[in-house]
Design an enzyme around this catalytic site. Structure first.
Site, PDB file in Angstrom:
ATOM      1  N   ARG A 173       8.830  -4.730 -11.815  1.00  0.00           N
ATOM      2  CA  ARG A 173       8.750  -4.229 -10.337  1.00  0.00           C
ATOM      3  C   ARG A 173      10.397  -4.345  -9.924  1.00  0.00           C
ATOM      4  O   ARG A 173      11.116  -4.573 -10.653  1.00  0.00           O
ATOM      5  CB  ARG A 173       8.029  -5.366  -9.599  1.00  0.00           C
ATOM      6  CG  ARG A 173       8.885  -6.803  -9.329  1.00  0.00           C
ATOM      7  CD  ARG A 173       8.052  -7.980  -8.662  1.00  0.00           C
ATOM      8  NE  ARG A 173       8.140  -7.942  -7.102  1.00  0.00           N
ATOM      9  CZ  ARG A 173       8.035  -9.021  -6.493  1.00  0.00           C
ATOM     10  NH1 ARG A 173       7.665  -9.854  -6.987  1.00  0.00           N
ATOM     11  NH2 ARG A 173       8.097  -8.627  -5.180  1.00  0.00           N
ATOM     12  N   ARG A 174      10.774  -3.726  -8.852  1.00  0.00           N
ATOM     13  CA  ARG A 174      12.022  -3.795  -8.165  1.00  0.00           C
ATOM     14  C   ARG A 174      13.049  -3.158  -9.061  1.00  0.00           C
ATOM     15  O   ARG A 174      14.050  -3.882  -9.027  1.00  0.00           O
ATOM     16  CB  ARG A 174      12.529  -5.452  -7.851  1.00  0.00           C
ATOM     17  CG  ARG A 174      11.365  -5.936  -6.991  1.00  0.00           C
ATOM     18  CD  ARG A 174      12.081  -7.381  -6.580  1.00  0.00           C
ATOM     19  NE  ARG A 174      11.666  -7.673  -5.468  1.00  0.00           N
ATOM     20  CZ  ARG A 174      12.002  -9.106  -4.825  1.00  0.00           C
ATOM     21  NH1 ARG A 174      12.755  -9.868  -5.413  1.00  0.00           N
ATOM     22  NH2 ARG A 174      11.637  -9.069  -3.576  1.00  0.00           N
ATOM     23  N   TYR A 195       0.259 -15.501   4.920  1.00  0.00           N
ATOM     24  CA  TYR A 195      -0.837 -15.914   5.668  1.00  0.00           C
ATOM     25  C   TYR A 195      -0.380 -15.815   7.193  1.00  0.00           C
ATOM     26  O   TYR A 195      -1.486 -15.536   8.114  1.00  0.00           O
ATOM     27  CB  TYR A 195      -1.247 -17.576   5.411  1.00  0.00           C
ATOM     28  CG  TYR A 195      -1.986 -17.460   4.324  1.00  0.00           C
ATOM     29  CD1 TYR A 195      -3.309 -17.020   4.180  1.00  0.00           C
ATOM     30  CD2 TYR A 195      -1.401 -17.766   2.993  1.00  0.00           C
ATOM     31  CE1 TYR A 195      -4.068 -16.938   2.817  1.00  0.00           C
ATOM     32  CE2 TYR A 195      -1.978 -17.979   1.935  1.00  0.00           C
ATOM     33  CZ  TYR A 195      -3.306 -17.421   1.664  1.00  0.00           C
ATOM     34  OH  TYR A 195      -3.978 -17.429   0.875  1.00  0.00           O
ATOM     35  N   HIS A 242      -0.263  -5.587  -6.092  1.00  0.00           N
ATOM     36  CA  HIS A 242      -1.075  -6.566  -5.263  1.00  0.00           C
ATOM     37  C   HIS A 242      -0.733  -6.693  -3.875  1.00  0.00           C
ATOM     38  O   HIS A 242      -1.871  -6.373  -2.925  1.00  0.00           O
ATOM     39  CB  HIS A 242      -0.753  -7.954  -5.795  1.00  0.00           C
ATOM     40  CG  HIS A 242      -1.180  -9.122  -5.070  1.00  0.00           C
ATOM     41  ND1 HIS A 242      -2.601  -9.368  -4.829  1.00  0.00           N
ATOM     42  CD2 HIS A 242      -0.751 -10.003  -4.459  1.00  0.00           C
ATOM     43  CE1 HIS A 242      -2.718 -10.523  -4.075  1.00  0.00           C
ATOM     44  NE2 HIS A 242      -1.561 -10.883  -3.899  1.00  0.00           N
ATOM     45  N   PHE A 243       0.577  -6.828  -3.704  1.00  0.00           N
ATOM     46  CA  PHE A 243       0.426  -6.965  -2.105  1.00  0.00           C
ATOM     47  C   PHE A 243       0.488  -5.734  -1.322  1.00  0.00           C
ATOM     48  O   PHE A 243       0.516  -5.542  -0.281  1.00  0.00           O
ATOM     49  CB  PHE A 243       1.962  -7.585  -1.782  1.00  0.00           C
ATOM     50  CG  PHE A 243       3.254  -7.359  -2.131  1.00  0.00           C
ATOM     51  CD1 PHE A 243       4.006  -6.356  -1.407  1.00  0.00           C
ATOM     52  CD2 PHE A 243       4.034  -7.787  -3.030  1.00  0.00           C
ATOM     53  CE1 PHE A 243       5.043  -5.742  -1.909  1.00  0.00           C
ATOM     54  CE2 PHE A 243       5.214  -7.341  -3.523  1.00  0.00           C
ATOM     55  CZ  PHE A 243       5.875  -6.468  -2.843  1.00  0.00           C
ATOM     56  N   HIS A 244       0.575  -4.561  -1.995  1.00  0.00           N
ATOM     57  CA  HIS A 244       0.275  -3.280  -1.184  1.00  0.00           C
ATOM     58  C   HIS A 244      -1.239  -3.015  -0.834  1.00  0.00           C
ATOM     59  O   HIS A 244      -1.405  -2.341  -0.256  1.00  0.00           O
ATOM     60  CB  HIS A 244       0.671  -2.194  -2.011  1.00  0.00           C
ATOM     61  CG  HIS A 244       2.289  -1.951  -1.767  1.00  0.00           C
ATOM     62  ND1 HIS A 244       3.461  -2.342  -2.359  1.00  0.00           N
ATOM     63  CD2 HIS A 244       2.969  -1.230  -0.817  1.00  0.00           C
ATOM     64  CE1 HIS A 244       4.579  -2.323  -1.964  1.00  0.00           C
ATOM     65  NE2 HIS A 244       4.449  -1.214  -1.009  1.00  0.00           N
ATOM     66  N   HIS A 296       5.027 -18.119   0.921  1.00  0.00           N
ATOM     67  CA  HIS A 296       3.832 -17.923   0.848  1.00  0.00           C
ATOM     68  C   HIS A 296       3.171 -18.174   2.110  1.00  0.00           C
ATOM     69  O   HIS A 296       2.264 -17.093   2.589  1.00  0.00           O
ATOM     70  CB  HIS A 296       3.169 -18.999  -0.410  1.00  0.00           C
ATOM     71  CG  HIS A 296       1.760 -18.168  -0.565  1.00  0.00           C
ATOM     72  ND1 HIS A 296       1.545 -16.982  -1.202  1.00  0.00           N
ATOM     73  CD2 HIS A 296       0.424 -18.536  -0.401  1.00  0.00           C
ATOM     74  CE1 HIS A 296       0.452 -16.731  -1.283  1.00  0.00           C
ATOM     75  NE2 HIS A 296      -0.247 -17.711  -0.628  1.00  0.00           N
TER      76      HIS A 296
END
Lengths: 156, 49, 549
Positions: free
Chosen positions: C439-440, C227, C374-376, C223
């Site tokens: 996912r994946r 950041y 989300h992380f895209h 995580h």
């Protein structure tokens, strides 16, 4: 350090929202029992087939309208993978893995848990609508990952 | 020049804060969007219980 | 602002450029892998014989999630520190090169084992899937290289402090140092699992591995990793963007405070990636969920600071009304436009992040393609568009060239293409995820399940989005190549804004590293000690390795 009056308002509002969210999920988890799956029971991953209840996987009636569904997960299959559940049944689903990490998801429901070798994971779900649900593996486990599937049929 | 600017701005700063109404409105719109998204998924969770 | 040089030293420029070249090569290869994935998942396309979807997926994740980001960030921070705290000494620069080559050799090694099919374990490499030892060794070199570069930055910072006693360090230097401390503390976790668990196990020195300990150490790193990606984007937002639009930094001390809060709160939160795991008690999961919510606060501050910078600038140019200042912003300047679009995408990105971390809400979305969506938004749009926007001045600044109007226009088009492509791809990922699509996973109808058939239109939309995004990658590669090698010679500014109100004393107080690191370590110990001891004491039999691809 100087904070603009509006920034104070914004931070109070934003942090307030975060606390409301935390309270909602905290009460839901600790007071209403909607905890994420955290069974904490361990098992020898190489002796799953000899360890109850996974030596006889499948649906077991445990009480009035209450059932236990024990599923063995391995590369690349769920055992059993065709399950019929009577409508309205409260089912405790227990899963464990014989090899690598898998995911256990009943698509379109809140049944979603990590299946890790060495641990049993568990969730309880009441199936109160008839219909068909797809079981799938949602954690990458190898070449056949996307072929892992099963069905739950909720019948009258 | 730098000095003149300094004299002009600093007393004003002390008396009155810079006008940031648009900023306040913007961050609140952002906040409402977050609340809306969160509540939507929370209701989906409750619906699927 | 005294002692500040305006240009990055020529020799330091070379070091940064080397990092950026590797980053953009990774973008090209990783982006191609991403395109292939979306095409496969549409169900309309098969990879040519022999190539596995999961090899492509591992390549995509490692090249874009680890290589592009780490190289760009370290390269950018070298330039930022050299620009604001003066040219590096020969020693610092030498170690910077050692760091660069260590990371590059590590990357090549990792790529070799992935592409030869010996490490289809994805970029999270969860045991007991067991890759070739060379894969783990390659990743170790990447991390060790980044540490060497981190210490080079610390050494340069220490020299600056010595030469400027009683002064607060320049904002960009302060932020780079904070980010590297964060990186150093969090990579200890992944280093521990790789060195003490995965390497000996994959070499056959040990037979078995404790899965949960390995995953926990990974997410202790995983995580804060995001950041580490985000903070350089925030550096650009806080310090560079105000100068690009012609305004001032809203508040120097609040920017520093936000970075310290990130350092403190972004590490003891890894359990929110492990909410659905059997081996961790609900209480400790909830403790880390609370800490996760604390790390939202500096982003709330950042949102206010950004809007305030824009509004203050617009009003200084005579804007009136509630939103009149929006019209005064330099929409035709790609250095502003690309990061601005990145900021906009962080609104749904951040909202999704709060949802993912919310204990029970995670049950709805965990390991569904929602998370990929989300992380895209966060990394692949917010961070990446900000990095592109930075490359548009950083590369010509370093290569001694200028961006032409035509290239600027192309960069504006690139940003629009990216926004459209991502709206299609990430949007359909979010919706398909809520319906349960995992996912994946390669294309599958799950035995013609009616539910899985419902996901296919969304998967086609993802392929459309993925194709548009790939066009975006080609465009940015054209621009970047032009800026590095072909653009007209000239001087390009490295924009660094000044604060609206200098606050030297507060800034100096923010450099109490012993205090911040102390609080960081204390929070990590509080959040992890008991559950970690519990994991080891109540461990199930370990797992041997599996190669299931």
């Amino acid at each position: 350090m100087h904070l603009h009056k509006y920034e104070k308002i914004w931070l109070a509002f934003g942090i307030g929202c975060l606390f409301v969210f935390l309270t909602v999920i905290g009460v839901s988890a600790f007071a209403e029992g909607n905890q994420p799956p955290s069974c904490l029971t361990t098992i020898d991953p190489e002796k799953v087939d000899q360890t109850p209840p996974f030596d006889k996987p499948g649906l077991v009636k445990t009480g009035n309208n209450e059932y236990q569904l024990n599923i063995v997960v391995s590369a690349f299959a769920f055992t059993p993978n065709q399950i019929e559940i009577p409508k309205g049944a409260k089912v405790t689903i227990n899963v464990t893995s014989k090899d690598v990490i898998h995911g256990f998801e009943v698509a379109g429901t809140n049944v979603n848990m990590m299946v890790e070798p060495g641990y049993i994971n568990t969730l309880t779900k009441t199936f109160d609508k008839t219909g068909e649900y797809t079981i799938l593996c949602n954690e990458y486990c190898g070449a056949g990952h996307h072929m892992m599937t099963g069905r739950i049929k909720v019948v009258d | 020049m730098a000095k003149a600017e300094l004299q002009q701005t600093s007393p004003k700063m002390k008396e009155k804060e810079p006008p940031l109404k648009g900023t306040l409105a913007s961050v609140f719109l952002l906040g409402f969007f977050i609340i809306f998204s969160w509540v939507s998924v929370y209701f989906l969770f409750l619906h699927r219980l | 602002m005294m002692g500040e040089t305006m240009k990055v030293d020529r020799r330091d420029a070379k070091l940064t450029l080397a990092h950026l070249y590797v980053a953009f090569i990774a973008l090209a290869l990783g982006g191609l892998a991403g395109l292939l994935q979306t095409l496969v998942r549409s169900g309309k396309f098969n990879l040519p014989a022999g190539i596995s979807y999961y090899t492509i997926l591992t390549t995509h994740g490692v090249l874009l999630g680890l290589v592009l980001t780490t190289f760009f960030i370290i390269g950018f921070q070298f330039a930022a520190v050299s620009r604001t705290s003066g040219a590096f000494s020969d020693r610092v620069r030498f170690w910077g090169w050692v760091g660069f080559w260590t990371m590059t050799i590590g990357t090549a090694m990792t790529a070799f084992f992935i592409l030869t099919g010996q490490a289809a374990v994805l970029y999270t490499f969860y045991a007991p899937l067991q890759a070739h030892a060379g894969f783990y060794l390659g990743l170790t070199l990447v991390v060790v290289g980044s540490w060497i570069s981190g210490f080079a930055i610390f050494a340069h910072y220490a020299r600056w402090k010595k030469q400027n006693p009683g002064k607060a360090s320049p904002l960009l230097t302060f932020m780079s140092v904070t980010n590297m401390i964060l990186w150093l503390v969090c990579t200890l976790g992944v280093a521990a699992t790789v060195l003490f668990q995965l390497l000996p196990w994959s070499l056959g020195i040990t037979d078995r591995i404790n899965i949960l300990v390995s995953r926990t150490l990974f997410w202790y790193f995983g995580h804060p990793l995001v950041y580490f990606w985000l903070l350089p984007a925030y550096m650009i937002w806080y310090v560079v963007i105000p100068k690009v639009i012609g305004g001032k930094i809203f508040s120097d001390s609040l920017a520093r405070l936000a970075f310290i809060l990130f350092l403190i709160f972004s590490i003891p939160v890894g359990f929110h990636h492990q909410l659905l795991e059997p081996g961790i008690t609900p209480f400790w999961k909830y403790v880390q969920v609370i800490l996760t919510f604390m790390v939202v606060i500096p982003s709330l501050m950042t949102a206010f600071a950004m809007f305030a910078t824009f509004e203050s600038y617009g009003r200084s140019k005579g804007a009136t009304g509630l939103f009149g200042w929006l019209r005064k912003l330099p929409w035709g300047d790609a250095r502003f436009f690309a990061p601005f679009v990145g900021m906009l995408f962080f609104i749904p990105g951040g909202a999704g992040g709060i949802i993912n971390a919310s204990h029970q809400l995670d049950q709805v979305v965990h390991n569904t393609v929602w998370v990929t969506g989300h992380f895209h938004l966060t990394i692949a749009t917010t961070v990446v568009l900000t990095f592109f926007g930075a490359a548009y001045w950083l590369i010509p600044h370093l290569s001694g060239r200028v961006m032409t109007k035509a290239m600027n226009r192309l960069a504006i088009i690139q940003t629009v293409v990216w926004a459209i492509g991502m709206t299609f791809m990430s949007g359909s990922m979010h919706f398909a995820g809520l319906l349960g699509a995992p996912r994946r996973s390669a294309f599958s109808t799950y035995g013609n399940s009616p539910q899985a058939l419902e996901w296919i239109p969304y998967q086609i939309a993802q392929a459309v989005g993925g194709t548009i995004l790939f066009i975006g990658i080609i465009l940015v590669l054209v621009i970047v190549t032009n800026l590095a090698f072909f653009a007209p010679k000239g001087e390009t500014e490295f924009p660094v804004a000044e604060a609206a109100e200098p606050a030297e004393r507060t800034a100096l107080a923010m450099e109490n590293w012993k205090l911040w690191i102390g609080i960081t370590v204390a929070l990590i110990l509080i959040a992890y000690t008991i559950p970690f001891v519990d994991m080891i004491q109540n461990a199930p039999p370990g797992s041997k390795g599996y190669k299931l691809w």
